[in-house]
Design a protein around this motif. Structure first.
Motif, short mmCIF file in Angstrom:
data_model
loop_
_atom_site.label_atom_id
_atom_site.label_comp_id
_atom_site.label_asym_id
_atom_site.label_seq_id
_atom_site.Cartn_x
_atom_site.Cartn_y
_atom_site.Cartn_z
N UNK A 43 3.24 3.62 11.94
CA UNK A 43 3.78 2.73 12.98
C UNK A 43 2.93 1.46 13.08
N UNK A 44 1.61 1.64 13.03
CA UNK A 44 0.73 0.47 12.97
C UNK A 44 1.00 -0.33 11.70
N UNK A 45 1.14 0.38 10.60
CA UNK A 45 1.36 -0.29 9.31
C UNK A 45 2.62 -1.14 9.34
N UNK A 46 3.67 -0.61 9.96
CA UNK A 46 4.93 -1.35 10.03
C UNK A 46 4.74 -2.63 10.85
N UNK A 47 4.05 -2.52 11.98
CA UNK A 47 3.80 -3.72 12.80
C UNK A 47 2.99 -4.75 12.01
N UNK A 83 -3.30 -1.90 6.63
CA UNK A 83 -4.42 -1.01 6.94
C UNK A 83 -4.59 0.08 5.90
N UNK A 84 -5.75 0.72 5.96
CA UNK A 84 -6.06 1.79 5.00
C UNK A 84 -5.11 2.97 5.18
N UNK A 85 -4.48 3.43 4.09
CA UNK A 85 -3.61 4.61 4.17
C UNK A 85 -4.38 5.91 3.89
N UNK A 86 -5.70 5.84 3.85
CA UNK A 86 -6.50 7.02 3.49
C UNK A 86 -6.29 8.14 4.49
N UNK A 88 13.12 -5.04 -4.47
CA UNK A 88 14.12 -5.24 -3.41
C UNK A 88 13.61 -6.20 -2.33
N UNK A 89 12.37 -6.68 -2.50
CA UNK A 89 11.75 -7.58 -1.51
C UNK A 89 11.73 -6.96 -0.12
N UNK A 90 11.34 -5.67 -0.09
CA UNK A 90 11.24 -4.97 1.19
C UNK A 90 10.05 -5.52 1.96
N UNK A 91 10.22 -5.79 3.25
CA UNK A 91 9.10 -6.16 4.12
C UNK A 91 9.07 -5.16 5.26
N UNK A 92 7.88 -4.58 5.48
CA UNK A 92 7.76 -3.46 6.41
C UNK A 92 7.61 -2.18 5.61
N UNK A 93 8.00 -1.07 6.20
CA UNK A 93 7.86 0.21 5.52
C UNK A 93 9.06 0.49 4.63
N UNK A 94 8.79 1.21 3.56
CA UNK A 94 9.85 1.78 2.72
C UNK A 94 9.52 3.24 2.48
N UNK A 95 10.42 4.12 2.88
CA UNK A 95 10.27 5.53 2.57
C UNK A 95 11.21 5.87 1.43
N UNK A 96 10.68 6.48 0.39
CA UNK A 96 11.49 6.88 -0.76
C UNK A 96 11.49 8.41 -0.81
N UNK A 97 12.66 8.99 -0.62
CA UNK A 97 12.80 10.44 -0.74
C UNK A 97 13.13 10.77 -2.18
N UNK A 98 12.43 11.75 -2.73
CA UNK A 98 12.56 12.08 -4.15
C UNK A 98 12.86 13.56 -4.32
N UNK A 99 13.64 13.87 -5.35
CA UNK A 99 13.74 15.25 -5.81
C UNK A 99 12.73 15.46 -6.92
N UNK A 100 11.98 16.55 -6.83
CA UNK A 100 11.11 16.95 -7.93
C UNK A 100 11.83 18.08 -8.65
N UNK A 120 0.86 -1.19 0.00
CA UNK A 120 0.00 0.00 0.00
C UNK A 120 0.89 1.23 0.00
N UNK A 121 0.36 2.30 -0.56
CA UNK A 121 1.10 3.56 -0.59
C UNK A 121 0.30 4.66 0.08
N UNK A 122 0.96 5.43 0.91
CA UNK A 122 0.37 6.66 1.44
C UNK A 122 0.44 7.73 0.36
N UNK A 123 -0.34 8.78 0.51
CA UNK A 123 -0.23 9.89 -0.44
C UNK A 123 1.19 10.47 -0.45
N UNK A 124 1.59 10.99 -1.60
CA UNK A 124 2.91 11.63 -1.72
C UNK A 124 2.91 12.93 -0.91
N UNK A 125 3.97 13.16 -0.17
CA UNK A 125 4.07 14.37 0.64
C UNK A 125 5.24 15.23 0.17
#
Lengths: 382, 382
Positions: B288-292, B301-304, B246-258, B203-208
């Motif tokens: 934090x819940x999502x990672x658990x 869970x819902x990322x809405x 990359x077979x990530x399990x748990x959270x992955x945060x990707x920092x991007x340059x726009x 699941x993906x959260x909205x881009x921030x």
């Protein structure tokens, strides 16, 4: 704990049930150092609070040891003897709510006397010391008569709805002081949760409907569906007025009967309350955060709802001790439902957790909460 | 802890900083028994987690002792040696993310190699072992050249933006292996947080949008204001694709340059991330819940979002060690703002907490978050 130096304010909560456990969540955010007095190290809150002290809440010396170093003392239940609370205050400890307020949540006769005096709507009531008193009361107000233990009842325990003098005699067999109340033929039960700080600031959450089964709350609907806005305001005013008149500090939950014709106060509680669990996700400030803010005399948080409709359903233990194996289905079925477990061993009928659903449509949200609660506790698919 | 019997699943988190501390909040709700490996008993998470073990995350035998009895092992930071993580997995412990995934958040050169191989957008980059390599790289891609410590940098530490060979020589004086990246002239920085379970659910959260000062994130705006929906979807797809490849399990945060012209991946983190703190109140499921849920292989869970606009502002320590005295003003000024303290002693520039505001209008919500953050840390009224 000897090397531990608190950074934030220290709040000591007497009792280590699920209310203290859930209070730890906002305590973590606020940087409040929550300390609990537990009976045993495996209690619900003791499992998640580092500064857990083991002791007896009926023992003044245990309470005094516990209170040392706390910026405020508060309660997860009503069972601390009133005179011990007075003694702690006399020692100079800050206790919220104070004994003179809390006694109204401990002693139902004191509560009725006081509410009658301030004009809050009550059923007809009387102190009774035997079946004859009950028969006399029934002669005036009719059967059934509701007999209540003056102290110590909860979740339907300590309440007897008596249709005859014989049934009243059975209630007296319990051997505890009783009082009588006229039976209120209500359409539904409502609850209002307010918070009041020592400064006197008060806030009210929206009025909710509580659905009971066998005297135990099973479901809370926020806001109370179809409630006339004037009656909702009246309920909030009753609760804020009681908080003010009784000098409540911290949370006050007022349970009300909605008889169609009007509102009648049923019970008071001065602590986080089952009717407010929906606020964890459903309000901008959860009742647990609000209680901490109030007992520390901090400004209160916004009670605004985070969604148009919020439904909380209690998880009552069934026959199966392993809830976790059904986690997976519930989470897969509804990614938006929030599950709260209290870290308690499952026993039939015991409150072991709750679920909360949020949304726009009452029927849909209620069905989601109910599905999750029924499935988690029974494995039945509704 | 000898008498303590867990009821729920046990998650062991290596590290006891604020990320572990905030993970305790949903762990309490989920009935997950959170255990942390702390360096010292006064660390941020150790203050709020009963099952805190003291040990050295660089010591395999400490890690093995810690892992015993855990249903899953995960991390609050990236500093556990990759070979130790492999050893734990070889012992039969369940570790999320696994070593083969996590190495991409530990070693920036390995990350660039892999992202280049899978076609994720990267700046030009090269391994460099001396100033001559940097000069050669600059000859191809121009100055400035960004030199980065291959391992161990965070919050702007371990990054040097070099305009000349002399500046590059200064970076090498740090004595750690470096790599070079072409400077990306970006308009703003974005971040995407995704979660992926061992089952492969993502699941993906909205881009921030993340606002940085001196290499430290000071503010997060959710969702990224004015972001073209196609580019937002592209960012989410990049992150989900990296998590999958990359077979990530748990959270992955990707920092991007726009960069205006397009997106470029800057950094990866595989844990709860500062760019996701807004989700505690701002999303139906906190990071934090999502990672658990992810590390226990539960449905995600819902990322809405819980409100149209959410702004998080970090609290960076100032000169005054006592934050609590300013609590009162912030809470009175804005009953809706949420304050999070990490239970850390104040040191200048240290992340000691954050605040979150929710609402409908970006300018208003941003001003509220900023007011609270500035006032709490400096006492200045903005």
């Amino acid at each position: 704990m000897s090397s531990y130096r608190p950074i934030g304010p220290v709040v000591g909560m007497v009792g280590a049930g699920q209310l203290a456990r859930m209070t730890q969540q906002p305590a973590i955010a606020l940087g409040v150092e929550l300390r609990v007095l537990a009976n045993a190290p495996d209690e619900s809150a003791a499992r998640v609070i580092v500064d857990t002290r083991i002791g007896d809440y009926r023992d003044l010396s245990d309470l005094r040891d516990f209170a040392k170093g706390c910026d405020a003392i508060t309660f997860d239940h009503e069972h601390v003897p009133t005179e011990h609370i007075r003694a702690l205050a006399a020692d100079g400890f800050t206790v919220h709510p104070g004994a003179d307020a809390l006694v109204h949540a401990q002693d139902k006769a004191v509560m009725r006397e006081r509410l009658t005096a301030i004009g809050a709507p009550c059923p007809a009531w009387a102190r009774v010391s035997g079946v004859e008193d009950v028969t006399r009361f029934a002669g005036e107000h009719g059967w059934p008569v509701v007999l209540k233990a003056v102290r110590g009842g909860y979740d339907g325990r300590g309440v007897w709805v008596c249709r005859t003098a014989e049934e009243a005699a059975e209630a007296f067999a319990a051997g505890v002081p009783l009082m009588a109340e006229a039976f209120v033929p209500f359409e539904r039960e409502l609850a209002v949760l307010v918070a009041r700080s020592p400064h006197g600031q008060g806030v009210s959450y929206p009025v909710v409907e509580t659905v009971q089964q066998d005297g135990i709350c099973v479901e809370v609907l926020a806001p109370a569906p179809g409630l006339d806005p004037e009656r909702a305001a009246q309920a909030q005013n009753i609760a804020l007025r009681i908080a003010h008149e009784l000098d409540v500090t911290g949370l006050l939950a007022v349970e009300l009967f909605d008889s169609g014709a009007g509102l009648v106060v049923n019970e008071l509680a001065m602590r986080p309350h089952n009717s407010g669990h929906w606020t964890i996700e459903g309000a901008r400030t959860s009742q647990f955060e609000q209680h901490l803010r109030a007992v520390l005399d901090l400004p209160l948080g916004s009670p605004a709802m985070a969604a148009p409709v919020v439904v909380m359903a209690n998880l009552l233990g069934g026959d199966d001790p392993d809830l976790f194996k059904r986690y997976e289905h519930v989470m897969a079925h509804d990614p938006g439902v929030k599950v709260h477990f209290y870290g308690k061993q499952v026993r039939p009928g015991r409150k072991i957790g709750h679920v909360t659903a949020l949304g726009d449509d009452l029927d849909e949200v209620r069905a989601r909460a109910r599905h999750a609660a029924v499935y988690l506790t029974t494995g039945e698919y509704t």
